[in-house]
Design a protein around this motif. Structure first.
Motif, PDB file in Angstrom:
ATOM      1  N   LEU A 100      -4.341   2.786  11.841  1.00 26.13           N
ATOM      2  CA  LEU A 100      -4.314   3.002  13.295  1.00 26.13           C
ATOM      3  C   LEU A 100      -5.655   2.438  13.899  1.00 26.13           C
ATOM      4  O   LEU A 100      -5.591   1.858  14.880  1.00 26.13           O
ATOM      5  CB  LEU A 100      -3.931   4.190  13.469  1.00 26.13           C
ATOM      6  N   LEU A 101      -6.537   2.834  13.210  1.00 28.97           N
ATOM      7  CA  LEU A 101      -8.044   2.356  13.716  1.00 28.97           C
ATOM      8  C   LEU A 101      -8.265   1.057  13.486  1.00 28.97           C
ATOM      9  O   LEU A 101      -8.993   0.351  14.479  1.00 28.97           O
ATOM     10  CB  LEU A 101      -9.046   3.023  13.037  1.00 28.97           C
ATOM     11  N   ALA A 102      -7.565   0.473  12.426  1.00 28.17           N
ATOM     12  CA  ALA A 102      -7.842  -1.076  12.349  1.00 28.17           C
ATOM     13  C   ALA A 102      -6.973  -1.800  13.415  1.00 28.17           C
ATOM     14  O   ALA A 102      -7.511  -2.902  13.687  1.00 28.17           O
ATOM     15  CB  ALA A 102      -7.206  -1.450  11.035  1.00 28.17           C
ATOM     16  N   TRP A 103      -5.891  -1.391  14.119  1.00 30.49           N
ATOM     17  CA  TRP A 103      -5.380  -1.978  15.174  1.00 30.49           C
ATOM     18  C   TRP A 103      -5.815  -1.472  16.549  1.00 30.49           C
ATOM     19  O   TRP A 103      -5.532  -2.249  17.551  1.00 30.49           O
ATOM     20  CB  TRP A 103      -3.829  -1.709  15.031  1.00 30.49           C
ATOM     21  N   GLU A 104      -6.651  -0.353  16.538  1.00 25.46           N
ATOM     22  CA  GLU A 104      -7.223   0.024  17.847  1.00 25.46           C
ATOM     23  C   GLU A 104      -8.598  -0.837  18.233  1.00 25.46           C
ATOM     24  O   GLU A 104      -9.285  -1.202  17.567  1.00 25.46           O
ATOM     25  CB  GLU A 104      -7.804   1.406  17.755  1.00 25.46           C
ATOM     26  N   GLU A 105      -8.619  -1.172  19.491  1.00 23.00           N
ATOM     27  CA  GLU A 105      -9.465  -2.108  20.047  1.00 23.00           C
ATOM     28  C   GLU A 105     -10.855  -1.329  20.258  1.00 23.00           C
ATOM     29  O   GLU A 105     -11.898  -2.035  20.120  1.00 23.00           O
ATOM     30  CB  GLU A 105      -9.128  -2.563  21.397  1.00 23.00           C
ATOM     31  N   TRP A 106     -10.633  -0.142  19.988  1.00 17.94           N
ATOM     32  CA  TRP A 106     -12.087   0.723  20.033  1.00 17.94           C
ATOM     33  C   TRP A 106     -12.362   1.042  18.593  1.00 17.94           C
ATOM     34  O   TRP A 106     -13.465   1.904  18.566  1.00 17.94           O
ATOM     35  CB  TRP A 106     -12.085   1.996  20.865  1.00 17.94           C
ATOM     36  N   GLY A 107     -11.606   0.516  17.471  1.00 18.41           N
ATOM     37  CA  GLY A 107     -11.810   1.107  16.264  1.00 18.41           C
ATOM     38  C   GLY A 107     -13.177   0.657  15.615  1.00 18.41           C
ATOM     39  O   GLY A 107     -13.819   1.367  14.876  1.00 18.41           O
ATOM     40  N   SER A 108     -13.868  -0.603  16.182  1.00 19.79           N
ATOM     41  CA  SER A 108     -14.992  -0.710  15.518  1.00 19.79           C
ATOM     42  C   SER A 108     -16.362  -0.101  16.171  1.00 19.79           C
ATOM     43  O   SER A 108     -17.244   0.040  15.545  1.00 19.79           O
ATOM     44  CB  SER A 108     -15.261  -2.256  16.105  1.00 19.79           C
ATOM     45  N   ALA A 109     -15.972   0.552  17.189  1.00 15.58           N
ATOM     46  CA  ALA A 109     -16.891   1.552  17.665  1.00 15.58           C
ATOM     47  C   ALA A 109     -16.924   2.989  16.984  1.00 15.58           C
ATOM     48  O   ALA A 109     -17.671   3.845  17.238  1.00 15.58           O
ATOM     49  CB  ALA A 109     -16.602   1.870  19.058  1.00 15.58           C
ATOM     50  N   VAL A 110     -15.789   3.266  15.945  1.00 14.53           N
ATOM     51  CA  VAL A 110     -15.899   4.261  15.348  1.00 14.53           C
ATOM     52  C   VAL A 110     -16.569   4.376  13.959  1.00 14.53           C
ATOM     53  O   VAL A 110     -16.351   3.460  13.276  1.00 14.53           O
ATOM     54  CB  VAL A 110     -14.376   4.796  15.165  1.00 14.53           C
ATOM     55  N   PRO A 111     -17.381   5.303  13.719  1.00 11.04           N
ATOM     56  CA  PRO A 111     -18.347   5.118  12.453  1.00 11.04           C
ATOM     57  C   PRO A 111     -17.306   5.525  11.365  1.00 11.04           C
ATOM     58  O   PRO A 111     -15.952   5.956  11.383  1.00 11.04           O
ATOM     59  CB  PRO A 111     -19.324   6.154  12.627  1.00 11.04           C
ATOM     60  N   HIS A 112     -17.952   4.802  10.202  1.00 11.34           N
ATOM     61  CA  HIS A 112     -16.981   5.111   9.078  1.00 11.34           C
ATOM     62  C   HIS A 112     -16.536   6.483   8.386  1.00 11.34           C
ATOM     63  O   HIS A 112     -17.347   7.574   8.526  1.00 11.34           O
ATOM     64  CB  HIS A 112     -17.654   4.415   7.557  1.00 11.34           C
ATOM     65  N   LEU A 113     -15.176   6.798   8.631  1.00 13.60           N
ATOM     66  CA  LEU A 113     -14.564   8.106   8.132  1.00 13.60           C
ATOM     67  C   LEU A 113     -14.055   7.810   6.905  1.00 13.60           C
ATOM     68  O   LEU A 113     -13.611   7.120   6.399  1.00 13.60           O
ATOM     69  CB  LEU A 113     -13.509   8.308   9.141  1.00 13.60           C
ATOM     70  N   LEU A 114     -14.371   9.204   6.197  1.00 12.76           N
ATOM     71  CA  LEU A 114     -13.655   9.319   4.903  1.00 12.76           C
ATOM     72  C   LEU A 114     -12.465   9.965   4.900  1.00 12.76           C
ATOM     73  O   LEU A 114     -12.472  11.272   5.378  1.00 12.76           O
ATOM     74  CB  LEU A 114     -14.977  10.290   3.891  1.00 12.76           C
ATOM     75  N   CYS A 115     -11.464   9.574   4.349  1.00 17.47           N
ATOM     76  CA  CYS A 115     -10.132   9.932   4.713  1.00 17.47           C
ATOM     77  C   CYS A 115      -9.732  10.439   3.344  1.00 17.47           C
ATOM     78  O   CYS A 115      -9.198   9.701   2.243  1.00 17.47           O
ATOM     79  CB  CYS A 115      -9.174   8.994   5.285  1.00 17.47           C
ATOM     80  N   HIS A 116      -9.522  11.926   3.108  1.00 10.94           N
ATOM     81  CA  HIS A 116      -8.938  12.434   1.782  1.00 10.94           C
ATOM     82  C   HIS A 116      -7.762  12.821   1.804  1.00 10.94           C
ATOM     83  O   HIS A 116      -7.448  13.718   2.717  1.00 10.94           O
ATOM     84  CB  HIS A 116     -10.077  13.564   1.593  1.00 10.94           C
ATOM     85  N   GLY A 117      -6.880  12.087   0.992  1.00 11.80           N
ATOM     86  CA  GLY A 117      -5.453  12.582   1.002  1.00 11.80           C
ATOM     87  C   GLY A 117      -5.194  12.911  -0.278  1.00 11.80           C
ATOM     88  O   GLY A 117      -5.801  13.374  -1.317  1.00 11.80           O
ATOM     89  N   SER A 118      -3.979  12.592  -0.581  1.00 13.86           N
ATOM     90  CA  SER A 118      -3.171  12.626  -2.065  1.00 13.86           C
ATOM     91  C   SER A 118      -4.220  12.391  -3.136  1.00 13.86           C
ATOM     92  O   SER A 118      -4.614  10.760  -3.206  1.00 13.86           O
ATOM     93  CB  SER A 118      -2.019  11.948  -2.142  1.00 13.86           C
TER      94      SER A 118
END
Length: 231
Positions: free
Chosen positions: A107-125
């Motif tokens: 979702l962040l990759a498609w979001e126009e503000w995504g480049s302003a979001v710092p790198h998030l670590l997403c922990h899942g399965s």
């Protein structure tokens, strides 16, 4: 683009729970393949952090401290609130619904503000995270002088690592709950809600950076004008 909030329950009061209730501990333990073993571990080492797997009961979005704080602020000031939130080694851990770790980056990759979001670590399965102790370690006065100096000073809820004794695992890892789990089935934000929080935090952070830079720019302009006029 994502300046909208999915329809979610709205909580108006920011919680200040610094410790996990029995119901919250049951929920955390349910993430482990051996829940009873987790309860035994917590009973033996109540002030030590523990490790739990992600993917089945919850995912965790791991954000830089400042940005994560902004996300939590937006969730509680203008959004539906949050699920449990912890801090560990200078990072903010937002507990989210299972599947969020996989969907949020897309979702962040498609979001126009995504480049302003710092790198998030997403922990899942397949991932695991360190969670803070269930209960904060009580502060203890080291000396009579320290006791007198600290008299009358209140301690903010949510800072259990402060004043911890040497060798306290929670102090060495900086682990503590900001919003501790207190029910057996807590509400958890999904990818849409956290995308909204990321965008709001990014936009708010950009505005704060511009306001901070403005006072530093104005004296420079004034100096240049003075040099031109000979004043």
């Amino acid at each position: 683009m994502s300046d909208w909030l999915p329809e979610t329950p709205r909580n108006l009061a920011f919680p200040t729970t610094a410790y996990v209730t029995l119901a919250g501990a049951d929920w955390l333990a349910s993430a482990s393949p051996h829940p009873e073993g987790m309860h035994m571990l917590w009973a033996e080492r109540p002030t030590a952090p523990s490790v739990l797997p992600c993917g089945a009961v919850f995912d965790v979005i791991n954000a830089p401290a400042l940005f994560g704080r902004r996300m939590v602020d937006r969730l509680w000031s203008a959004g539906p609130g949050s699920g449990p939130v912890a801090t560990h080694r200078g990072r903010i851990l937002l507990f989210a619904s299972p599947g969020t770790a996989q969907r949020l980056p897309a979702l962040l990759a498609w979001e126009e503000w995504g480049s302003a979001v710092p790198h998030l670590l997403c922990h899942g399965s397949g991932d695991a995270v360190t969670v803070p102790p269930l209960h904060p370690r009580p502060r203890t006065a080291r000396t009579g002088t320290a006791r007198a100096a600290g008299a009358g000073r209140g301690r903010a809820v949510g800072h259990p690592a402060e004043g911890a004794e040497p060798g306290d695992p929670a102090a060495s890892t900086g682990s503590r709950w900001l919003v501790a789990p207190d029910v057996r089935d807590p509400w958890l934000p999904g990818p849409d809600v956290l995308l909204w929080a990321c965008v709001r935090a990014a936009r708010g952070g950009l505005g704060a950076d511009q306001e901070t830079a403005r006072p530093h720019q104005e004296p420079a302009v004034h100096t240049a004008d003075t040099a031109l006029t000979g004043g």
